[in-house]
Design an enzyme around this catalytic site. Structure first.
Site, PDB file in Angstrom:
ATOM      1  N   ASN A  14       0.830  -1.209   0.000  1.00 16.35           N
ATOM      2  CA  ASN A  14       0.000   0.000   0.000  1.00 16.35           C
ATOM      3  C   ASN A  14       0.864   1.259   0.000  1.00 16.35           C
ATOM      4  O   ASN A  14       0.533   2.238  -0.674  1.00 16.35           O
ATOM      5  CB  ASN A  14      -0.975  -0.004   1.184  1.00 16.35           C
ATOM      6  N   ARG A  87      -0.572  -2.861  15.014  1.00 18.26           N
ATOM      7  CA  ARG A  87      -0.745  -2.701  16.471  1.00 18.26           C
ATOM      8  C   ARG A  87      -1.996  -1.903  16.785  1.00 18.26           C
ATOM      9  O   ARG A  87      -2.201  -0.817  16.209  1.00 18.26           O
ATOM     10  CB  ARG A  87       0.467  -1.979  17.097  1.00 18.26           C
ATOM     11  N   ILE A  88      -2.804  -2.413  17.686  1.00 18.23           N
ATOM     12  CA  ILE A  88      -3.976  -1.677  18.159  1.00 18.23           C
ATOM     13  C   ILE A  88      -3.503  -0.443  18.922  1.00 18.23           C
ATOM     14  O   ILE A  88      -2.561  -0.525  19.720  1.00 18.23           O
ATOM     15  CB  ILE A  88      -4.858  -2.575  19.044  1.00 18.23           C
ATOM     16  N   HIS A 105      -8.477  -1.198   5.631  1.00 20.79           N
ATOM     17  CA  HIS A 105      -8.792  -2.485   6.244  1.00 20.79           C
ATOM     18  C   HIS A 105      -9.289  -3.466   5.174  1.00 20.79           C
ATOM     19  O   HIS A 105     -10.124  -3.090   4.350  1.00 20.79           O
ATOM     20  CB  HIS A 105      -9.860  -2.310   7.328  1.00 20.79           C
ATOM     21  N   LEU A 140     -12.192  -0.210  17.590  1.00 18.91           N
ATOM     22  CA  LEU A 140     -11.387  -0.873  16.554  1.00 18.91           C
ATOM     23  C   LEU A 140     -12.186  -1.170  15.276  1.00 18.91           C
ATOM     24  O   LEU A 140     -13.221  -1.838  15.345  1.00 18.91           O
ATOM     25  CB  LEU A 140     -10.819  -2.180  17.131  1.00 18.91           C
ATOM     26  N   GLU A 170      -7.405  -2.222  -2.789  1.00 19.85           N
ATOM     27  CA  GLU A 170      -6.831  -1.348  -1.748  1.00 19.85           C
ATOM     28  C   GLU A 170      -5.927  -0.306  -2.411  1.00 19.85           C
ATOM     29  O   GLU A 170      -5.925   0.873  -2.044  1.00 19.85           O
ATOM     30  CB  GLU A 170      -6.016  -2.169  -0.744  1.00 19.85           C
TER      31      GLU A 170
HETATM   32  N1  NHR Z   1      -6.444   1.265  16.714  1.00 17.56           N
HETATM   33  C1  NHR Z   1      -7.634   1.776  17.029  1.00 17.56           C
HETATM   34  N2  NHR Z   1      -7.762   2.311  18.248  1.00 17.56           N
HETATM   35  N3  NHR Z   1      -8.694   1.785  16.188  1.00 17.56           N
HETATM   36  C2  NHR Z   1      -8.580   1.218  14.979  1.00 17.56           C
HETATM   37  O1  NHR Z   1      -9.635   1.233  14.170  1.00 17.56           O
HETATM   38  C3  NHR Z   1      -7.340   0.631  14.575  1.00 17.56           C
HETATM   39  C4  NHR Z   1      -6.281   0.676  15.488  1.00 17.56           C
HETATM   40  C5  NHR Z   1      -5.041   0.101  15.176  1.00 17.56           C
HETATM   41  C6  NHR Z   1      -4.867  -0.547  13.977  1.00 17.56           C
HETATM   42  C7  NHR Z   1      -5.739  -1.454  11.842  1.00 17.56           C
HETATM   43  C8  NHR Z   1      -6.532  -2.751  12.045  1.00 17.56           C
HETATM   44  C9  NHR Z   1      -6.937  -3.390  10.739  1.00 17.56           C
HETATM   45  O2  NHR Z   1      -7.058  -2.737   9.701  1.00 17.56           O
HETATM   46  C10 NHR Z   1      -5.929  -0.634  13.065  1.00 17.56           C
HETATM   47  C11 NHR Z   1      -7.160  -0.033  13.350  1.00 17.56           C
HETATM   48  C12 NHR Z   1      -4.183  -4.746  14.248  1.00 17.56           C
HETATM   49  C13 NHR Z   1      -5.067  -5.512  14.983  1.00 17.56           C
HETATM   50  C14 NHR Z   1      -4.568  -6.464  16.042  1.00 17.56           C
HETATM   51  O3  NHR Z   1      -5.334  -7.269  16.560  1.00 17.56           O
HETATM   52  C15 NHR Z   1      -6.423  -5.362  14.737  1.00 17.56           C
HETATM   53  C16 NHR Z   1      -6.875  -4.477  13.794  1.00 17.56           C
HETATM   54  C17 NHR Z   1      -5.977  -3.699  13.059  1.00 17.56           C
HETATM   55  C18 NHR Z   1      -4.624  -3.849  13.289  1.00 17.56           C
HETATM   56  N4  NHR Z   1      -3.259  -6.388  16.421  1.00 17.56           N
HETATM   57  C19 NHR Z   1      -2.624  -7.204  17.458  1.00 17.56           C
HETATM   58  C20 NHR Z   1      -2.397  -6.372  18.731  1.00 17.56           C
HETATM   59  O4  NHR Z   1      -2.366  -7.000  19.798  1.00 17.56           O
HETATM   60  C21 NHR Z   1      -1.267  -7.712  17.020  1.00 17.56           C
HETATM   61  C22 NHR Z   1      -1.348  -8.571  15.806  1.00 17.56           C
HETATM   62  C23 NHR Z   1      -0.002  -8.785  15.117  1.00 17.56           C
HETATM   63  O5  NHR Z   1       1.011  -8.208  15.534  1.00 17.56           O
HETATM   64  O6  NHR Z   1       0.007  -9.521  14.105  1.00 17.56           O
HETATM   65  O7  NHR Z   1      -2.203  -5.144  18.640  1.00 17.56           O
HETATM   66  O8  NHR Z   1      -7.257  -4.611  10.736  1.00 17.56           O
HETATM   67  C1  GAR Z   2      -3.247  -5.036   3.568  1.00 20.27           C
HETATM   68  O1  GAR Z   2      -4.133  -5.981   3.004  1.00 20.27           O
HETATM   69  C2  GAR Z   2      -3.953  -4.231   4.626  1.00 20.27           C
HETATM   70  O2  GAR Z   2      -5.291  -3.940   4.320  1.00 20.27           O
HETATM   71  C3  GAR Z   2      -3.909  -5.181   5.770  1.00 20.27           C
HETATM   72  O3  GAR Z   2      -2.631  -5.787   5.731  1.00 20.27           O
HETATM   73  C4  GAR Z   2      -2.155  -5.741   4.386  1.00 20.27           C
HETATM   74  C5  GAR Z   2      -0.872  -4.963   4.371  1.00 20.27           C
HETATM   75  O4  GAR Z   2      -0.254  -5.087   3.127  1.00 20.27           O
HETATM   76  N1  GAR Z   2      -4.077  -4.509   7.029  1.00 20.27           N
HETATM   77  C6  GAR Z   2      -4.432  -5.136   8.113  1.00 20.27           C
HETATM   78  O5  GAR Z   2      -4.763  -6.322   8.110  1.00 20.27           O
HETATM   79  C7  GAR Z   2      -4.427  -4.310   9.369  1.00 20.27           C
HETATM   80  N2  GAR Z   2      -4.745  -5.149  10.450  1.00 20.27           N
HETATM   81  P1  GAR Z   2       0.915  -4.100   2.692  1.00 20.27           P
HETATM   82  O6  GAR Z   2       1.939  -4.079   3.818  1.00 20.27           O
HETATM   83  O7  GAR Z   2       1.473  -4.754   1.466  1.00 20.27           O
HETATM   84  O8  GAR Z   2       0.323  -2.750   2.424  1.00 20.27           O
END
Ligand code: NHR
Ligand code: GAR
Length: 212
Positions: A14, A87-88, A105, A140, A170
């Site tokens: 992306n 990371r959240i 997403h 989230l 995307e």
């Molecule tokens: N933070 C908030 N407060 N609100 C959102 O809408 C967020 C955010 C942080 C990231 C991206 C999101 C996605 O597009 C995003 C949106 C990571 C996780 C997760 O569970 C969930 C959703 C998204 C990104 N992360 C784990 C954690 O404990 C770690 C997972 C890993 O390292 O592989 O943070 O999906």
């Molecule tokens: C993308 O599909 C993005 O939407 C997704 O991870 C991929 C990242 O690809 N994001 C998440 O799942 C956030 N939780 P990229 O590093 O090649 O852009």
């Protein structure tokens, strides 16, 4: 020109799409929570400053988020874009960037928030899947939606094949969303709703499987 900071955790396709799009803003920096993120090499190849804030170096989420915010703020961004950032983020972090923090997403939100979206869509047997760009709020994957792209799910799809079909969309909608933000065509209004300044709309349906 507005300043954009992009947050990544991995591959960076992306990020590459945003670079290729010729955005009307300056990519001031790419920040990663992983030193080995492949996307960092894409940034370096374009002479974009990079910063690494490894979550493993911090005792808890709040101290990681504080360090992350400090790294981001050094570049004084108008927009912060999560591009595969994994990371959240805490409420404090999110509110600091209210109206300026967006995410891509890999699902048609509000369906399939969180992780493993493609596997869950296949498991459920949906025929339409896709991706969403939204403002990030503390709830989230539930922030106000800016743009979505829908793709068909095909009979023989695997998780990988479906992910690739979604990913190519995307790469189209994320640059569009950022162009709108940079040009002021959209804002997050006082009710936390996405407001489009004079946008034409067209009505057409994606039916999947298609009608005979
Ligand atoms: N933070 C908030 N407060 N609100 C959102 O809408 C967020 C955010 C942080 C990231 C991206 C999101 C996605 O597009 C995003 C949106 C990571 C996780 C997760 O569970 C969930 C959703 C998204 C990104 N992360 C784990 C954690 O404990 C770690 C997972 C890993 O390292 O592989 O943070 O999906
Ligand atoms: C993308 O599909 C993005 O939407 C997704 O991870 C991929 C990242 O690809 N994001 C998440 O799942 C956030 N939780 P990229 O590093 O090649 O852009």
């Amino acid at each position: 020109m507005k300043q954009l900071v992009i947050l990544i955790s991995g591959r960076g396709s992306n990020l590459q799409a945003l670079l290729d799009a010729g955005l009307p803003c300056r990519i001031a920096a790419v920040v990663s929570n992983r030193a080995d993120a492949e996307g960092l090499d894409i940034a370096r190849a374009h002479d974009i400053p990079v910063a690494i804030v490894e979550h493993r170096d911090y005792a808890d989420r709040d101290s990681f988020d504080a360090a992350l915010a400090q790294a981001i703020d050094a570049f004084q961004p108008d927009i912060v874009a999560l591009a595969g950032f994994m990371r959240i983020l805490s409420n404090g972090f999110v509110s600091r960037y209210h109206g300026r923090l967006i995410n891509i997403h890999p699902s048609l939100l509000p369906a399939y928030g969180g992780l493993n979206t493609h596997a869950r869509a296949l498991q459920d047997g949906v025929w339409i899947h896709g991706c969403t760009v939204h403002f990030v709020t503390p709830d989230l994957d539930h922030g106000p939606i800016i743009i979505q792209a829908a793709v068909p799910v095909l009979r023989d799809d695997t998780e990988q094949i479906l992910a690739a079909r979604v990913l190519s969309q995307e790469h189209r909608i994320y640059p569009q969303a950022i162009k709108w933000l940079c040009s002021g065509k959209i804002i997050l209004d006082e009710h936390d709703r996405v407001k489009f300044m004079n946008r034409e709309q067209s009505g057409f349906a994606l039916v999947s499987p298609s009608l005979e």
